[in-house]
Scaffold this active site. Structure first.
Site, PDB file in Angstrom:
ATOM      1  N   GLU A  46     -68.066 -37.320 -17.140  1.00  0.00           N
ATOM      2  CA  GLU A  46     -66.689 -37.219 -16.641  1.00  0.00           C
ATOM      3  C   GLU A  46     -66.597 -36.216 -15.485  1.00  0.00           C
ATOM      4  OE1 GLU A  46     -63.608 -38.018 -20.178  1.00  0.00           O
ATOM      5  OE2 GLU A  46     -65.219 -36.652 -20.752  1.00  0.00           O
ATOM      6  N   GLU A  90     -68.230 -40.945 -26.908  1.00  0.00           N
ATOM      7  CA  GLU A  90     -67.262 -40.283 -27.784  1.00  0.00           C
ATOM      8  C   GLU A  90     -66.760 -41.158 -28.924  1.00  0.00           C
ATOM      9  OE1 GLU A  90     -67.013 -38.018 -23.873  1.00  0.00           O
ATOM     10  OE2 GLU A  90     -67.297 -40.094 -24.519  1.00  0.00           O
TER      11      GLU A  90
END
Length: 709
Positions: free
Chosen positions: A139, A160
């Site tokens: 990210e 995740e």
């Protein structure tokens, strides 16, 4: 003693045990530019075995480095990592220590605020992704204006959802608007639910996650040159326009797929879908605020605590097997023999040759079977070359390592100065028919020609190692070495110690397992060991409901709320009804009060009919069954299955089949593909109250894989 708790100072969460990843800034002169570039290197001070992660202090360090970089008025700002590692995301070890939802919200907002400085910078920003980049690390790279990627990066992912979280630092908003919603859905939802599938560098580059793929040898130098070209206007980066028209359709299909597969069992997957839907409008502030709220909700969910527990098992416990002897006792393995040339044996031959890089010889009753087995290995090597997964030099070497011979030649007595095919093997594994008499005969014949130190390993799925070795002159060198099918995919290896297996043999088995890149668990010599014993009890309970008169489709869908990787009938079809019936018979003989033999299962096995056709129960199979008139509801089937699992696990722990409940969970995750959100199995049994109701106590302390009291 209570662990140190996070605290909030000045609106920022402080984590007491954080391994801080520092952002180290230096000015770099790049040819062709009139002023230096600012290079920020992420480094936690350890080697690649302890990857960079972001906790509050690490984010603060990055924040300071960005401020200092901007103050220097650089030509561009670039972020890279220490050798082999970019950053693998948030410091998830600290998540269970968060005291309340407000702290979870602050962690999300802090990451967003710091990363956004790279996105919003008026100075060009680059991510030089030199190694593993996962979760928050990837990210961070997505926030940069441009990305270079090393061809040597070992793992790229947004994993995740597999843990029970969502990408919470911009991933759900940036990725779909970079590579399109179909590919983003694959990376954010589909891959994590497929045993946490990673992207290879070329795949990531082809998807558009990186702007350019560079060789690892001089990655930093080439990245700096490429970035300078971008800044000077000599390199133009073009990205295809994202198709917004298909957005709703893709997400609708993804949601339907999740419903069919998970039936609501993984809240994180559905939250990720909602966030991807939000990303369509491109309102980054609203999207990241929604990420913050989703993250705060999930941090205090049971599924996340089970996911973190499962992650710790796979990352730590699997690498330090409980009960394994001193590795210094292991003997070298310079040649491997494989008895059998069927599909399982052929898979083993390929695995041993690829990982150990030693000669592997296969044998079977006749030349036709041997040729078929060796042919399978050669075909798989050819496929790997064709798909670019293996170079021609490696392929040529493997062709030379794998050979075959008939049993008559392989088991012939050696003559002085002339060793036969199997006589000089240090490690022999059999993968023949699952019959104790056949396996004992194999070892009796082999013992006459191999050295007294050669390890004799059996891939039996249910039979006694002790009985198999009982009549041998050297029973101490027989060990269970149980793989799971498909061998190349499932990472579990059950290493079974017979009553007379010695430490040197066991140490050699563990050393070989490590070389094969399998996760080994030490198992006591008990019928069907761990995974097959539990799955047989589980499936037996479901099939008992069918025998009683429960419709096949009701029994098959009863476990849907758990979100298992496949329904019972699909699992039974994968295992094979005949194999399941045989293993069931072995366990019935050992534990007749808990394992029954279903004649209906035998009828299915004898018929050769598939249990499932196009994801539906085969009606032709249903016609074969002879059933009672006491059908159960889906809820009753599910509870009976869970009760049976709880009872069997408690008995296995009492018998010492494995060291602890954690090993049961590790086996179910790695050998049966049971998901992280269940924690394997025991956290779910604890969470639902099944453990205490059936056995009188929990398997794990409260808070170990669940929310604290």
């Amino acid at each position: 003693m209570r662990a140190p708790q996070p605290r909030t100072e000045g609106g920022t969460v402080k984590a007491p045990n954080e391994v801080v990843t520092k952002a180290l800034l230096r000015q770099v002169n790049v040819p062709g530019l009139d002023r230096p570039a600012a290079l920020i290197t992420l480094d936690n001070g350890f080697d690649h075995t302890k990857p960079n992660t972001f906790g509050p202090a690490g984010l603060a360090s990055l924040d300071e480095a960005i401020s200092a970089a901007l103050a220097a008025d650089p030509a561009f700002i670039a972020v890279t990592g220490k050798p082999y590692i970019f950053c693998v995301g948030a410091d998830i070890v600290g998540l269970p220590q968060l005291a309340d939802r407000a702290q979870a919200l602050e962690i999300g907002r802090l990451g967003h605020r710091v990363f956004a400085r790279l996105k919003d910078s008026s100075v060009p920003t680059f991510a030089f992704v030199n190694g593993a980049a996962m979760g928050g690390g990837l990210e961070l790279a997505l926030h940069c204006h441009y990305r270079t990627l090393s061809g040597g990066a070992a793992a790229l992912a947004l994993p995740e959802v597999s843990l029970g979280l969502v990408p919470g630092w911009g991933g759900t908003q940036l990725l779909p608007n970079l590579i399109g919603i179909p590919a983003a859905t694959q990376v954010i939802i589909q891959n994590p639910l497929m045993q946490n599938k990673m992207l290879k560098p070329k795949q990531a580059a082809d998807l558009g996650i990186a702007d350019v793929l560079l060789e690892p040898a001089d990655f930093l130098e080439r990245s700096l040159e490429w970035a300078a070209g971008v800044v000077r206007g000599q390199v133009t980066v073009t990205r295809p326009e994202v198709d917004k028209d298909m957005w709703a359709g893709v997400l609708y299909f993804a949601r339907e797929t999740l419903n069919q597969r998970l039936h609501g069992a993984v809240p994180a997957a559905y939250k990720a879908l909602d966030l991807l839907e939000t990303a369509k409008d491109g309102d980054f502030a609203a999207g990241t605020a929604a990420e913050d709220e989703a993250l705060a909700d999930l941090v205090f969910s049971e599924e996340l605590r089970s996911g973190l527990y499962a992650f710790d098992l796979v990352q730590r416990r699997a690498k330090r097997p409980a009960g394994a002897p001193d590795k210094g006792l292991a003997r070298p393995v310079t040649k491997v023999g494989i008895v059998g040339a069927g599909l399982m044996a052929s898979q083993l031959a390929l695995l041993f040759a690829r990982r150990l890089q030693v000669p592997v010889v296969m044998t079977d009753l006749d030349q036709a079977r041997v040729d078929k087995g060796v042919g399978y290995v050669h075909t798989q090597i050819e496929k790997a070359v064709t798909k670019g997964r293996m170079d021609k030099g490696t392929a040529a070497k493997l062709y030379g390592l794998v050979s075959g011979t008939t049993k008559a030649e392989a088991f012939a007595a050696s003559t002085p100065g002339q060793l036969t095919s199997f006589a000089d093997c240090d490690f022999v594994i059999e993968a023949v028919f699952e019959d104790l008499g056949v396996k004992k005969q194999v070892w009796a014949e082999l013992e006459k020609i191999v050295s007294p130190e050669a390890v004799l390993a059996t891939n039996t799925s249910s039979l006694s190692i002790t009985e198999m070795a009982a009549e041998l002159e050297h029973p101490e060198r027989v060990v269970g070495f149980h793989f799971f099918n498909p061998v190349a995919v499932l990472p579990l290896l059950e290493i079974v110690r017979g009553e007379r297996t010695d430490d040197a043999t066991l140490a050699t088995a563990f050393a070989v397992g490590k070389q094969l890149k399998k996760s080994s668990v030490l198992v006591k010599d008990a019928p069907a060991f761990v995974v097959n014993r539990l799955l047989t009890r589980f499936l037996g309970t479901v099939f008992a409901a069918v025998d009683a008169g429960t419709p096949l489709d009701v029994a098959d869908s009863a476990l849907d709320p758990l979100g298992l990787p496949m329904r019972p009938l699909a699992l039974l079809q994968l295992v094979g009804p005949a194999v399941a019936y045989h293993v069931g018979g072995t366990l019935h003989a050992a534990y007749p009060d808990r394992y029954s033999v279903s004649e209906n299962l035998k009828r299915i096995a004898d018929s050769g009919q598939p249990l499932v056709v196009d994801d539906q129960v085969n009606e032709e199979v249903a016609k074969l069954l002879v059933v009672g008139d006491e059908p159960l509801t889906a809820e009753q089937v599910r509870q009976n299955a869970l009760d049976a699992l709880a009872q069997e696990i408690r008995l296995m722990l009492d018998e010492g089949v494995v060291a602890e409940a954690q090993d049961i969970d590790l086996c179910m995750i790695l050998g049966a593909g049971w998901p992280f959100h269940l924690g394997g199995v025991t956290p779910y049994l604890d969470r639902t109250g099944t453990s205490e109701r059936v056995t009188g106590k929990r398997f794990l302390p409260r808070g170990a894989a669940s929310l604290p009291a």
